[in-house]
Each structure stands twice: as C-alpha cells, then as structure tokens.
Motif scaffolding. Sequence first.
Motif, mmCIF file in Angstrom:
data_model
loop_
_atom_site.group_PDB
_atom_site.id
_atom_site.type_symbol
_atom_site.label_atom_id
_atom_site.label_comp_id
_atom_site.label_asym_id
_atom_site.label_seq_id
_atom_site.Cartn_x
_atom_site.Cartn_y
_atom_site.Cartn_z
ATOM 1 N N MET A 56 0.847 -1.176 0.000
ATOM 2 C CA MET A 56 0.000 0.000 0.000
ATOM 3 C C MET A 56 0.893 1.240 0.000
ATOM 4 O O MET A 56 1.851 1.348 0.738
ATOM 5 N N SER A 57 0.535 2.223 -0.852
ATOM 6 C CA SER A 57 1.322 3.460 -0.935
ATOM 7 C C SER A 57 0.988 4.381 0.239
ATOM 8 O O SER A 57 -0.020 4.206 0.920
ATOM 9 N N TRP A 58 1.837 5.378 0.455
ATOM 10 C CA TRP A 58 1.620 6.334 1.542
ATOM 11 C C TRP A 58 0.313 7.101 1.345
ATOM 12 O O TRP A 58 -0.391 7.384 2.301
ATOM 13 N N SER A 59 -0.024 7.435 0.082
ATOM 14 C CA SER A 59 -1.253 8.188 -0.173
ATOM 15 C C SER A 59 -2.490 7.337 0.119
ATOM 16 O O SER A 59 -3.489 7.844 0.635
ATOM 17 N N GLN A 60 -2.419 6.049 -0.170
ATOM 18 C CA GLN A 60 -3.530 5.154 0.156
ATOM 19 C C GLN A 60 -3.688 5.014 1.667
ATOM 20 O O GLN A 60 -4.809 4.953 2.177
ATOM 21 N N ALA A 61 -2.564 4.982 2.381
ATOM 22 C CA ALA A 61 -2.612 4.891 3.844
ATOM 23 C C ALA A 61 -3.250 6.146 4.436
ATOM 24 O O ALA A 61 -4.056 6.064 5.371
ATOM 25 N N VAL A 62 -2.912 7.308 3.879
ATOM 26 C CA VAL A 62 -3.506 8.565 4.351
ATOM 27 C C VAL A 62 -5.005 8.569 4.067
ATOM 28 O O VAL A 62 -5.811 8.892 4.945
ATOM 29 N N GLU A 63 -5.384 8.195 2.855
ATOM 30 C CA GLU A 63 -6.808 8.189 2.490
ATOM 31 C C GLU A 63 -7.593 7.211 3.359
ATOM 32 O O GLU A 63 -8.668 7.546 3.865
ATOM 33 N N ARG A 64 -7.060 6.028 3.565
ATOM 34 C CA ARG A 64 -7.738 5.023 4.397
ATOM 35 C C ARG A 64 -7.921 5.532 5.828
ATOM 36 O O ARG A 64 -8.967 5.374 6.434
ATOM 37 N N THR A 65 -6.910 6.188 6.363
ATOM 38 C CA THR A 65 -6.964 6.706 7.735
ATOM 39 C C THR A 65 -7.980 7.832 7.861
ATOM 40 O O THR A 65 -8.813 7.833 8.768
ATOM 41 N N VAL A 66 -7.922 8.798 6.954
ATOM 42 C CA VAL A 66 -8.828 9.957 7.010
ATOM 43 C C VAL A 66 -10.281 9.502 6.851
ATOM 44 O O VAL A 66 -11.149 9.900 7.632
ATOM 45 N N THR A 67 -10.544 8.683 5.860
ATOM 46 C CA THR A 67 -11.926 8.226 5.647
ATOM 47 C C THR A 67 -12.379 7.297 6.768
ATOM 48 O O THR A 67 -13.548 7.297 7.141
ATOM 49 N N GLY A 68 -11.449 6.539 7.333
ATOM 50 C CA GLY A 68 -11.777 5.658 8.453
ATOM 51 C C GLY A 68 -12.192 6.427 9.702
ATOM 52 O O GLY A 68 -12.956 5.935 10.534
ATOM 53 N N LEU A 69 -11.690 7.662 9.827
ATOM 54 C CA LEU A 69 -12.069 8.517 10.949
ATOM 55 C C LEU A 69 -13.362 9.290 10.667
ATOM 56 O O LEU A 69 -13.837 10.039 11.513
ATOM 57 N N GLY A 70 -13.915 9.120 9.457
ATOM 58 C CA GLY A 70 -15.192 9.745 9.124
ATOM 59 C C GLY A 70 -15.093 11.090 8.442
ATOM 60 O O GLY A 70 -16.077 11.825 8.354
ATOM 61 N N TYR A 71 -13.914 11.427 7.928
ATOM 62 C CA TYR A 71 -13.724 12.697 7.230
ATOM 63 C C TYR A 71 -13.547 12.446 5.740
ATOM 64 O O TYR A 71 -13.236 11.339 5.319
ATOM 65 N N GLU A 72 -13.723 13.490 4.963
ATOM 66 C CA GLU A 72 -13.456 13.419 3.536
ATOM 67 C C GLU A 72 -12.027 13.901 3.296
ATOM 68 O O GLU A 72 -11.626 14.940 3.827
ATOM 69 N N LEU A 73 -11.261 13.153 2.527
ATOM 70 C CA LEU A 73 -9.926 13.595 2.119
ATOM 71 C C LEU A 73 -10.111 14.485 0.899
ATOM 72 O O LEU A 73 -10.487 14.026 -0.169
#
Length: 184
Positions: free
Chosen positions: A1-18
């Motif tokens: 998994m790329s760093w950008s995918q990790a960021v997107e997964r984390t942000v959306t997992g917390l309930g926010y829109e990236l």
Amino acid sequence: MSWSQAVERTVTGLGYELVDIERVVGGLLRVSIDRIPGHAYPTGEHEFVTVEDCEAVTRQLQHVLEVDNVDYARLEVSSPGLDRPLKTLESYARFVGQQVQITLKLPFQGRKKYEGLLANAEEGDGWQIIFHDGKVDQVLDFAFEEVREARLVPVLDFKGRRGKTGQAADAAESDKTTDGGQEQ
C-alpha cells in the motif's frame, strides 16, 4: 500500500473526507480534510472542520505513517478553506447550487476561466456553470474531465458581526425617509 492510500484510508476511516493531499519539497506532507454532512463527530456539531478535528487526524496519521515507515519531515492537517477545491465527482454533486470558479484544460471561445453557479447538466452526466457575461446569463456545459481546476468561490457575510451600532445606523437611515422613499 502506498503512503497516499494509507492517508486516504486513515482519514476516511475517521469519518472525514480527504479533499487534497500533497507532498511538498522539504518533506512537508499536507493533508486537507472536510466534514461529511450528516456524520456525527466527537468534537461536536459544527459545519466546518475544527482545530480538534485536525488534531485527531494528525495524531492518527502520525501513528499510521510511522508504522508504514513513510519518510516525511512535517505533517500539516487542515481544512480546505473557504475556496475549497473540487477534485471529485462527489464534491461536484455536494456543491451543486454554489458559486464556483472553474479553469478548463482547453479554452472555449477564447477563455479558460469561468465563475458562476454550479448545476447538473440538463442532459447526460455532465455539469453546467451559469454565469453572467456582462449582458445576460450564459450557460456553459462541461464534463468533469475537461476541468483543470475547480474551487468554491468564498462567500463572506459580515452582517452578523455588525452588532447594535450597525442596526442603529440602519434605523437612523430609515427615519430620514418618508413613505415614498424621498429624503426630507
């Protein structure tokens, strides 16, 4: 998994829109987040991203990026601002009826930049921008793929901050006129 995918997964997992993510020279990793309408947040019911939202996302991203061994010098998490970029079809749909500024990839009738009201196209899957050309309202149909950049146009309303002095000035001005609107 790329760093950008990790960021997107984390942000959306917390309930926010990236909204946006960029890696800047010097090791800065910049992440813009937004609240999703109708979603409940532990930091309260606010329309806009709060400092507490940014802190919560920052703490979680620091852990995830450390585990994934992502090399960065600084992490900056913020709201997208009043001139929020529109980067996805979902954000276009969310902001239909709002004032936007678009820059096309290729000029249409000699221009690339348009500012006006965002609307769904009357036919098909495209979009429209309704703008005033100085004489009449015009409608430009466009496809998502034709846009280089799109942003909300900031709407600033300072009337709520006027307080009693502004209201008193309005009352004094209305006392100067008669029923016909003529000054005495």
